[in-house]
Design a protein around this motif. Structure first.
Motif, PDB file in Angstrom:
ATOM      1  N   PRO A   2       7.631   6.407   3.107  1.00 62.97           N
ATOM      2  CA  PRO A   2       6.804   6.362   1.889  1.00 62.97           C
ATOM      3  C   PRO A   2       7.204   5.228   0.948  1.00 62.97           C
ATOM      4  N   CYS A  17      -1.127   2.186 -11.216  1.00 58.56           N
ATOM      5  CA  CYS A  17      -0.935   2.633  -9.836  1.00 58.56           C
ATOM      6  C   CYS A  17      -1.566   3.996  -9.567  1.00 58.56           C
ATOM      7  N   CYS A  21      -4.307   5.527  -6.257  1.00 58.55           N
ATOM      8  CA  CYS A  21      -3.669   6.333  -5.212  1.00 58.55           C
ATOM      9  C   CYS A  21      -4.670   7.325  -4.610  1.00 58.55           C
ATOM     10  N   CYS A  25      -0.353  11.216  -5.382  1.00 60.75           N
ATOM     11  CA  CYS A  25       1.049  11.584  -5.158  1.00 60.75           C
ATOM     12  C   CYS A  25       2.004  11.084  -6.232  1.00 60.75           C
ATOM     13  N   ILE A  35       6.982   8.816  -6.861  1.00 59.00           N
ATOM     14  CA  ILE A  35       5.999   9.077  -5.816  1.00 59.00           C
ATOM     15  C   ILE A  35       6.527  10.230  -4.980  1.00 59.00           C
ATOM     16  N   PRO A  37       7.145  11.864  -1.813  1.00 59.33           N
ATOM     17  CA  PRO A  37       7.135  11.370  -0.435  1.00 59.33           C
ATOM     18  C   PRO A  37       6.368  12.266   0.529  1.00 59.33           C
ATOM     19  N   CYS A  40       2.675  10.813   0.124  1.00 50.36           N
ATOM     20  CA  CYS A  40       2.435   9.384   0.326  1.00 50.36           C
ATOM     21  C   CYS A  40       2.068   9.094   1.783  1.00 50.36           C
ATOM     22  N   ASP A  42       1.645   5.940   2.872  1.00 54.14           N
ATOM     23  CA  ASP A  42       2.077   4.565   3.127  1.00 54.14           C
ATOM     24  C   ASP A  42       0.940   3.549   3.117  1.00 54.14           C
ATOM     25  N   SER A  44      -0.017   1.602   0.582  1.00 51.62           N
ATOM     26  CA  SER A  44       0.414   0.454  -0.237  1.00 51.62           C
ATOM     27  C   SER A  44      -0.600  -0.029  -1.276  1.00 51.62           C
ATOM     28  N   CYS A  46      -1.076   1.005  -4.163  1.00 53.88           N
ATOM     29  CA  CYS A  46      -0.484   1.079  -5.493  1.00 53.88           C
ATOM     30  C   CYS A  46       0.416  -0.118  -5.802  1.00 53.88           C
ATOM     31  N   ASN A  57       8.351  -0.201  -0.622  1.00 52.92           N
ATOM     32  CA  ASN A  57       8.457   0.650   0.555  1.00 52.92           C
ATOM     33  C   ASN A  57       9.896   1.138   0.649  1.00 52.92           C
ATOM     34  N   ASN A  72      13.277   9.782  -6.158  1.00 57.23           N
ATOM     35  CA  ASN A  72      11.837  10.039  -6.151  1.00 57.23           C
ATOM     36  C   ASN A  72      11.543  11.398  -5.528  1.00 57.23           C
TER      37      ASN A  72
END
Length: 109
Positions: A2, A17, A21, A25, A35, A37, A40, A42, A44, A46, A57, A72
């Protein structure tokens, strides 16, 4: 792996961001976003929205920010931290704080 929010977000809490999304998340604390996890995917989307480049990342996090991966995950489930799904104004004095790099001691949990 994530994406995560790093130290640059502390005392700024820009929410550009959040609006992009697709999985909702992001989770908000008093002066920081994280965020979740578990949510998320992945994607990207945001990452380019953050004006202080606080989103990275988790697999590519700089060594000095590595503890933010676990932070996080922990804060995303912390009491009092709430999902955030729409834009809010940044924190007062965000312009000043965006230029400060060592802010971990200011994190309010």
């Amino acid at each position: 792996m994530p994406f995560i929010v790093t130290e640059a977000c502390i005392q700024c809490r820009y929410t550009d961001c959040v609006e992009v999304c697709p999985m909702d998340c992001f989770v908000a604390g008093p002066n920081f976003l994280v965020i979740d996890p578990d949510g998320c995917i992945d994607c990207s989307v945001c990452v380019p929205q953050c004006p202080v480049q606080a989103i990275v990342n988790a697999a590519e996090v700089p060594p000095d920010q590595a503890d933010y991966v676990a932070l996080n995950a922990r804060l995303a489930k912390a009491p009092g931290w709430q999902p955030i799904r729409r834009h809010e104004p940044p924190m007062a004095e965000h312009v000043h704080w965006a230029q400060v790099s060592a802010k971990r001691h200011l994190l309010q949990v």
